[in-house]
Structure formats: C-alpha cells, structure tokens
Design a protein around this motif. Structure first.
Motif, PDB file in Angstrom:
ATOM      1  N   MET A   1       1.053  -1.631  -0.187  1.00 57.48           N
ATOM      2  CA  MET A   1       0.655  -0.281   0.248  1.00 57.48           C
ATOM      3  C   MET A   1       0.674   1.003  -0.041  1.00 57.48           C
ATOM      4  O   MET A   1       2.190   0.927   0.897  1.00 57.48           O
ATOM      5  N   ARG A   2       0.575   2.095  -1.015  1.00 59.96           N
ATOM      6  CA  ARG A   2       1.435   3.619  -1.069  1.00 59.96           C
ATOM      7  C   ARG A   2       0.351   4.382  -1.107  1.00 59.96           C
ATOM      8  O   ARG A   2      -0.400   5.115  -1.505  1.00 59.96           O
ATOM      9  N   VAL A   3       0.786   4.766   0.238  1.00 52.57           N
ATOM     10  CA  VAL A   3      -0.173   6.300   0.619  1.00 52.57           C
ATOM     11  C   VAL A   3       0.393   7.855  -0.301  1.00 52.57           C
ATOM     12  O   VAL A   3       1.204   7.685  -0.900  1.00 52.57           O
ATOM     13  N   LEU A   4      -0.032   8.299  -1.582  1.00 51.60           N
ATOM     14  CA  LEU A   4       0.131   9.335  -2.632  1.00 51.60           C
ATOM     15  C   LEU A   4       0.051  10.962  -1.859  1.00 51.60           C
ATOM     16  O   LEU A   4       0.993  11.499  -2.424  1.00 51.60           O
ATOM     17  N   PHE A  16      -4.332   6.519  -2.926  1.00 50.12           N
ATOM     18  CA  PHE A  16      -3.708   5.399  -2.922  1.00 50.12           C
ATOM     19  C   PHE A  16      -3.938   4.557  -3.627  1.00 50.12           C
ATOM     20  O   PHE A  16      -4.220   4.641  -4.169  1.00 50.12           O
ATOM     21  N   THR A  17      -2.279   3.714  -3.973  1.00 50.73           N
ATOM     22  CA  THR A  17      -2.428   2.844  -5.041  1.00 50.73           C
ATOM     23  C   THR A  17      -1.379   1.495  -4.666  1.00 50.73           C
ATOM     24  O   THR A  17      -1.276   1.733  -3.216  1.00 50.73           O
ATOM     25  N   LYS A  18      -2.175   0.640  -4.805  1.00 58.90           N
ATOM     26  CA  LYS A  18      -0.959  -1.072  -4.778  1.00 58.90           C
ATOM     27  C   LYS A  18      -0.731  -1.238  -5.353  1.00 58.90           C
ATOM     28  O   LYS A  18      -1.216  -1.540  -5.897  1.00 58.90           O
ATOM     29  N   ALA A  19       1.047  -1.800  -5.126  1.00 56.95           N
ATOM     30  CA  ALA A  19       1.673  -2.248  -6.425  1.00 56.95           C
ATOM     31  C   ALA A  19       1.431  -4.349  -6.119  1.00 56.95           C
ATOM     32  O   ALA A  19       0.824  -4.727  -5.694  1.00 56.95           O
ATOM     33  N   GLY A  20       0.942  -4.420  -7.952  1.00 53.42           N
ATOM     34  CA  GLY A  20       1.304  -6.167  -7.681  1.00 53.42           C
ATOM     35  C   GLY A  20      -0.603  -6.510  -7.800  1.00 53.42           C
ATOM     36  O   GLY A  20      -0.938  -7.505  -8.038  1.00 53.42           O
ATOM     37  N   ILE A  21      -1.573  -5.029  -8.168  1.00 53.59           N
ATOM     38  CA  ILE A  21      -2.880  -5.397  -8.028  1.00 53.59           C
ATOM     39  C   ILE A  21      -3.543  -4.311  -9.198  1.00 53.59           C
ATOM     40  O   ILE A  21      -3.027  -3.513  -9.122  1.00 53.59           O
ATOM     41  N   SER A  22      -4.729  -5.275  -9.883  1.00 54.79           N
ATOM     42  CA  SER A  22      -4.955  -4.652 -10.795  1.00 54.79           C
ATOM     43  C   SER A  22      -6.043  -2.896 -10.316  1.00 54.79           C
ATOM     44  O   SER A  22      -6.311  -3.691  -9.242  1.00 54.79           O
ATOM     45  N   LEU A  23      -6.146  -2.464 -10.813  1.00 62.44           N
ATOM     46  CA  LEU A  23      -7.758  -1.183 -10.051  1.00 62.44           C
ATOM     47  C   LEU A  23      -8.751  -1.965 -10.438  1.00 62.44           C
ATOM     48  O   LEU A  23      -9.448  -2.191  -8.733  1.00 62.44           O
ATOM     49  N   LEU A  46      -2.516  14.272 -15.047  1.00 64.08           N
ATOM     50  CA  LEU A  46      -2.025  13.957 -15.770  1.00 64.08           C
ATOM     51  C   LEU A  46       0.290  13.756 -14.477  1.00 64.08           C
ATOM     52  O   LEU A  46       0.573  13.163 -14.750  1.00 64.08           O
ATOM     53  N   ILE A  47       0.439  15.228 -14.854  1.00 63.77           N
ATOM     54  CA  ILE A  47       1.382  15.672 -14.182  1.00 63.77           C
ATOM     55  C   ILE A  47       1.883  14.842 -12.545  1.00 63.77           C
ATOM     56  O   ILE A  47       2.990  14.508 -12.511  1.00 63.77           O
ATOM     57  N   ASP A  48       0.497  14.794 -12.103  1.00 63.86           N
ATOM     58  CA  ASP A  48       1.005  14.123 -10.391  1.00 63.86           C
ATOM     59  C   ASP A  48       0.994  12.754 -10.590  1.00 63.86           C
ATOM     60  O   ASP A  48       1.967  12.160 -10.148  1.00 63.86           O
ATOM     61  N   PHE A  49       0.892  11.794 -11.285  1.00 62.04           N
ATOM     62  CA  PHE A  49       0.678  10.595 -11.908  1.00 62.04           C
ATOM     63  C   PHE A  49       1.818   9.978 -12.147  1.00 62.04           C
ATOM     64  O   PHE A  49       2.425   9.383 -11.831  1.00 62.04           O
ATOM     65  N   THR A  50       2.240  11.571 -13.241  1.00 65.92           N
ATOM     66  CA  THR A  50       3.745  11.144 -13.776  1.00 65.92           C
ATOM     67  C   THR A  50       4.593  10.675 -13.082  1.00 65.92           C
ATOM     68  O   THR A  50       5.554   9.963 -13.521  1.00 65.92           O
ATOM     69  N   ASN A  51       4.474  12.097 -12.319  1.00 62.38           N
ATOM     70  CA  ASN A  51       5.832  12.334 -11.201  1.00 62.38           C
ATOM     71  C   ASN A  51       5.568  10.676 -10.564  1.00 62.38           C
ATOM     72  O   ASN A  51       7.097  10.841  -9.064  1.00 62.38           O
ATOM     73  N   LYS A  52       4.353  10.532 -10.148  1.00 64.24           N
ATOM     74  CA  LYS A  52       4.238   9.495  -8.726  1.00 64.24           C
ATOM     75  C   LYS A  52       3.779   8.401  -9.336  1.00 64.24           C
ATOM     76  O   LYS A  52       4.700   6.895  -8.139  1.00 64.24           O
ATOM     77  N   ASN A  53       4.755   8.328 -10.787  1.00 66.64           N
ATOM     78  CA  ASN A  53       4.833   7.157 -11.504  1.00 66.64           C
ATOM     79  C   ASN A  53       3.588   5.912 -10.757  1.00 66.64           C
ATOM     80  O   ASN A  53       3.644   4.748 -10.500  1.00 66.64           O
ATOM     81  N   VAL A  54       2.157   6.536 -11.064  1.00 67.83           N
ATOM     82  CA  VAL A  54       1.043   5.464 -10.529  1.00 67.83           C
ATOM     83  C   VAL A  54       0.212   6.034 -12.113  1.00 67.83           C
ATOM     84  O   VAL A  54      -0.094   6.693 -12.999  1.00 67.83           O
ATOM     85  N   ASP A  55      -1.264   4.722 -12.157  1.00 69.23           N
ATOM     86  CA  ASP A  55      -1.698   4.936 -12.864  1.00 69.23           C
ATOM     87  C   ASP A  55      -3.608   5.117 -12.695  1.00 69.23           C
ATOM     88  O   ASP A  55      -3.994   6.031 -13.214  1.00 69.23           O
ATOM     89  N   TRP A  56      -3.622   5.440 -11.485  1.00 61.83           N
ATOM     90  CA  TRP A  56      -4.998   4.599 -10.173  1.00 61.83           C
ATOM     91  C   TRP A  56      -3.933   5.118  -9.299  1.00 61.83           C
ATOM     92  O   TRP A  56      -3.282   4.741  -8.625  1.00 61.83           O
TER      93      TRP A  56
END
Length: 81
Positions: A1-4, A16-23, A46-56
């Motif tokens: 779990m990664r708090v953004l 938050f997002t979680k690696a290794g699991i799909s939306l 787009l800019i924020d998610f690109t900087n954080k390297n997340v899709d959702w």
C-alpha cells in the motif's frame, strides 16, 4: 500500500495505490468489504500521477459522521488486501 498524499497541510481525503494489483481487483475487494471509495485515473492528474509513477489511485474520504470503529474497520480491511 502506498499513500500518495504529500505536503505539510493534508486534507482528510486519503489517496493510495497498491503495487501488484489491478484497479479492477482493488475495486472488487473494496466492494466486497462494503467500503465507499472513488477512483482517480491518470488522466485526472497527469502531471501528478506521472511524477508519482501511478496509473490509478483509490480515494477515501472519511467524514465527521464516520465513527472511529468504521475507520478502524477500513484500516483492517486495507491491511489484509
């Protein structure tokens, strides 16, 4: 779990997002556990998610009417995801 969320002054919304699991998998898990949430997609920030390297990101928004027990329940469910 990664708090953004970042910054010195944060709101009550938690993203938050979680690696290794799909939306889709995360949404299914949250729905099965009766957790109210919303989704932010990459094109929303787009800019924020690109900087954080997340899709959702999942957004949780506790309110004054949520009890401590309800918040603890969400925490426990997320820790088991």
């Amino acid at each position: 779990m990664r708090v953004l969320d970042r910054g010195s002054k944060l709101a009550s919304i938690v993203t938050f997002t979680k690696a290794g699991i799909s939306l889709d998998q995360m949404e299914q898990y949250l729905k099965e556990n009766d957790i109210v949430y919303s989704v932010s997609a990459r094109n929303f920030a787009l800019i924020d998610f690109t900087n954080k390297n997340v899709d959702w990101a999942i957004r949780l928004s506790p309110h004054y009417f949520n009890t401590v027990e309800e918040i603890e329940q969400v925490k426990e469910v997320l820790m088991q995801s």
